[in-house]
Write a protein that holds these residues in place. Structure first.
Motif, short mmCIF file in Angstrom:
data_model
loop_
_atom_site.label_atom_id
_atom_site.label_comp_id
_atom_site.label_asym_id
_atom_site.label_seq_id
_atom_site.Cartn_x
_atom_site.Cartn_y
_atom_site.Cartn_z
N PRO A 95 55.03 27.95 66.65
CA PRO A 95 56.34 27.35 66.95
C PRO A 95 56.27 26.50 68.22
O PRO A 95 55.58 26.87 69.19
N PHE A 96 56.99 25.39 68.24
CA PHE A 96 56.88 24.44 69.35
C PHE A 96 57.16 25.07 70.70
O PHE A 96 56.51 24.75 71.70
N VAL A 99 54.11 26.25 72.49
CA VAL A 99 53.00 25.32 72.73
C VAL A 99 52.70 25.27 74.22
O VAL A 99 53.61 25.19 75.05
N ASP A 100 51.41 25.32 74.56
CA ASP A 100 51.01 25.15 75.95
C ASP A 100 49.85 24.17 76.04
O ASP A 100 49.32 23.73 75.02
N GLN A 101 49.49 23.80 77.24
CA GLN A 101 48.48 22.78 77.42
C GLN A 101 47.12 23.21 76.89
O GLN A 101 46.37 22.40 76.34
N THR A 102 46.80 24.49 77.04
CA THR A 102 45.51 24.98 76.56
C THR A 102 45.38 24.80 75.04
O THR A 102 44.37 24.27 74.55
N GLY A 103 46.39 25.22 74.30
CA GLY A 103 46.35 25.08 72.86
C GLY A 103 46.38 23.63 72.42
O GLY A 103 45.65 23.23 71.49
N LEU A 104 47.20 22.83 73.08
CA LEU A 104 47.29 21.41 72.73
C LEU A 104 45.97 20.69 73.00
O LEU A 104 45.50 19.88 72.20
N GLY A 146 57.29 16.14 58.77
CA GLY A 146 57.16 17.16 59.79
C GLY A 146 57.20 18.52 59.12
O GLY A 146 57.88 18.70 58.12
N ALA A 147 56.46 19.46 59.66
CA ALA A 147 56.44 20.82 59.11
C ALA A 147 56.56 21.80 60.26
O ALA A 147 55.84 21.68 61.26
N LYS A 148 57.44 22.77 60.14
CA LYS A 148 57.65 23.75 61.21
C LYS A 148 56.34 24.44 61.57
O LYS A 148 55.59 24.88 60.70
N GLY A 149 56.10 24.55 62.86
CA GLY A 149 54.90 25.22 63.34
C GLY A 149 53.69 24.33 63.46
O GLY A 149 52.65 24.75 63.96
N ASN A 150 53.80 23.07 63.02
CA ASN A 150 52.63 22.19 62.98
C ASN A 150 52.69 21.07 64.01
O ASN A 150 52.05 20.03 63.82
#
Length: 248
Positions: A95-96, A99-104, A146-150
């Protein structure tokens, strides 16, 4: 009569060739006559791909494309190429708000930075022949829906689509073409083995596709078109492969 879809006498690199779409692309392009160079991180699975290729002077290279030293060695080891398929990638559903910088950074590093920088290195080392065809594996999630979680995955694929257009323009004087295929849901081992969704949830999702989920061969066949001389007047496009999902 000449076959414009033939890949005879073409030398093609496929990244992410140890499984899924990448593996099928390697098998299918070799079947169309190409000499295939395959790369991935997993030695055992990459060897399995190599063993499935028809007879030919095919080569494998173990490399992590997120590591500069690996991509430098890969670029130095490769012969001049007539085709390049950038299939290596990862997915992480989140889920958005989490989201954090490490994962992104992890998603962008694998799905965007690595393939783009590999192309840059191959160009600098003059490893892409005139009339070479470059094919990214993108997604309907980076281009059309767009897709939730993606959010992270879609961002990485959207970045590819934007970058691709500029690369296509800059390389057009050399007749080098740059395109992508944008698949919807495709049956791969990763999908078959997923525990994130129940069989009922997967069946419900597939019912939203007029032609059902795709197969890896569907994607590989589209890529063969983009690699072949049949598409010599095609550059900068996203070839949508979604079984009719987005026309609804």
């Amino acid at each position: 009569m000449d076959n414009p879809f033939s890949l005879q006498n073409k030398s093609i690199l496929v990244t992410g060739a140890s499984s899924g779409i990448g593996r099928q692309v390697a098998i299918s392009t070799a079947g169309m006559g190409a000499t295939v160079h395959i790369t991935a991180r997993d030695n055992g699975r990459l060897e399995q791909t190599l063993q499935q290729l028809p007879t030919g002077d095919h080569q494998r290279y173990i490399a992590d494309l997120t590591i500069d030293a690996d991509t430098d060695l890969l670029a130095d080891s490769l012969p001049p190429l007539d085709g390049l398929v950038l299939s290596a990638g990862i997915v992480k559903t989140l889920p958005f708000k989490f989201v954090d910088q490490t994962g992104l950074n992890a998603i962008l590093q694998t799905n965007f930075y690595a393939p783009v920088l590999l192309i840059s290195k191959l160009l600098k080392k003059r490893k892409l022949n005139k009339k070479c065809s470059i094919v990214f594996i993108s997604s309907i999630g980076g281009n059309f829906i767009g897709a939730k979680g993606n959010s992270m995955y879609s961002a990485s694929k959207g970045a590819i689509n934007a970058m691709q257009k500029v690369i296509a323009l800059e390389l057009a004087p050399q007749k080098i073409r740059v395109n992508n295929v944008s698949p919807g849901m495709v049956r791969t081992e990763m999908i078959k083995n997923t525990t994130a969704f129940s069989a009922e949830q997967m069946a419900e999702d597939e019912s939203k596709y007029p032609l059902g989920y795709g197969e890896v061969t569907d994607v590989a066949n589209a890529i063969i078109y983009l690699l072949s001389d049949a598409s010599k007047w095609v550059t900068g496009i996203s070839l949508l492969l979604d079984g009719g999902f987005t026309i609804q």
